[in-house]
Design an enzyme around this catalytic site. Structure first.
Site, PDB file in Angstrom:
ATOM      1  N   CYS A  74      -0.362  -3.227   5.879  1.00 41.50           N
ATOM      2  CA  CYS A  74       0.814  -3.699   5.135  1.00 41.50           C
ATOM      3  C   CYS A  74       1.844  -2.593   4.902  1.00 41.50           C
ATOM      4  CB  CYS A  74       0.408  -4.298   3.796  1.00 41.50           C
ATOM      5  SG  CYS A  74      -0.077  -3.083   2.552  1.00 41.50           S
ATOM      6  N   CYS A 120      -6.484   1.706   3.691  1.00 36.44           N
ATOM      7  CA  CYS A 120      -6.138   0.664   2.724  1.00 36.44           C
ATOM      8  C   CYS A 120      -6.564   1.106   1.330  1.00 36.44           C
ATOM      9  CB  CYS A 120      -6.855  -0.641   3.098  1.00 36.44           C
ATOM     10  SG  CYS A 120      -6.678  -1.964   1.883  1.00 36.44           S
ATOM     11  N   CYS A 125      -4.967   0.291   6.606  1.00 38.28           N
ATOM     12  CA  CYS A 125      -3.856  -0.488   6.054  1.00 38.28           C
ATOM     13  C   CYS A 125      -2.997  -1.082   7.168  1.00 38.28           C
ATOM     14  CB  CYS A 125      -2.992   0.421   5.166  1.00 38.28           C
ATOM     15  SG  CYS A 125      -1.517  -0.374   4.518  1.00 38.28           S
ATOM     16  N   LYS A 173       8.334   7.991  14.673  1.00 40.87           N
ATOM     17  CA  LYS A 173       7.279   7.001  14.859  1.00 40.87           C
ATOM     18  C   LYS A 173       6.042   7.471  14.104  1.00 40.87           C
ATOM     19  CE  LYS A 173       6.640   5.421  19.017  1.00 40.87           C
ATOM     20  NZ  LYS A 173       6.199   5.303  20.417  1.00 40.87           N
TER      21      LYS A 173
END
Ligand code: FES
Length: 126
Positions: A92, A101, A90, A73
């Site tokens: 994405c 990011c 971030c 994890k």
């Protein structure tokens, strides 16, 4: 008085003709030179298609494709006092500076039609 119908015997059947081919599965050399390349090409094509489809579907189902893949994890924790005036995180999972990011979401969104963007945390102006 009893009525009985006379027994009719069918005419004898003609003898069955012997098949022209010998029983069993036979392939000539000419047929073999065609069948083998076609079978090999079909098997190879099927293998490559299955491999491509499995990889594609498997990768699509994972959000995280590269970050700490050896970990069960991925967790990051920050103290709010350490963030400073602004932090951009971030969401994405494509950033090279994860968990921050780096703008990689733009390329990801262009390639996939997705619409993800960063989480921005900043202090309110006093
Ligand atoms: S790089 Fe992932 S949200 Fe910006």
């Amino acid at each position: 008085m009893s009525t009985s119908t006379p027994l009719l015997t069918p005419p004898p059947l003609p003898p069955l003709a012997k098949p022209a081919v010998t029983p069993g599965f036979q392939i000539s050399k000419d047929q073999l030179t065609t069948i083998v390349p076609v079978a090999v090409a079909a098997a190879l094509g099927t293998y490559l298609l299955c491999r491509y489809m499995n990889r594609k579907s498997c990768k699509k189902s994972q959000v995280n494709k590269s970050i700490n893949k050896d970990s069960s994890k991925v967790v990051h924790s920050f103290d709010i006092e350490d963030i400073g005036s602004k932090a951009v995180y971030c969401r994405c999972w494509r950033s090279k500076k994860f968990p921050y990011c780096d703008g990689s979401h733009t390329k990801h969104n262009e390639e996939t039609g997705d619409n993800v963007g960063p989480l921005i945390i900043k202090k309110r102006d006093a």
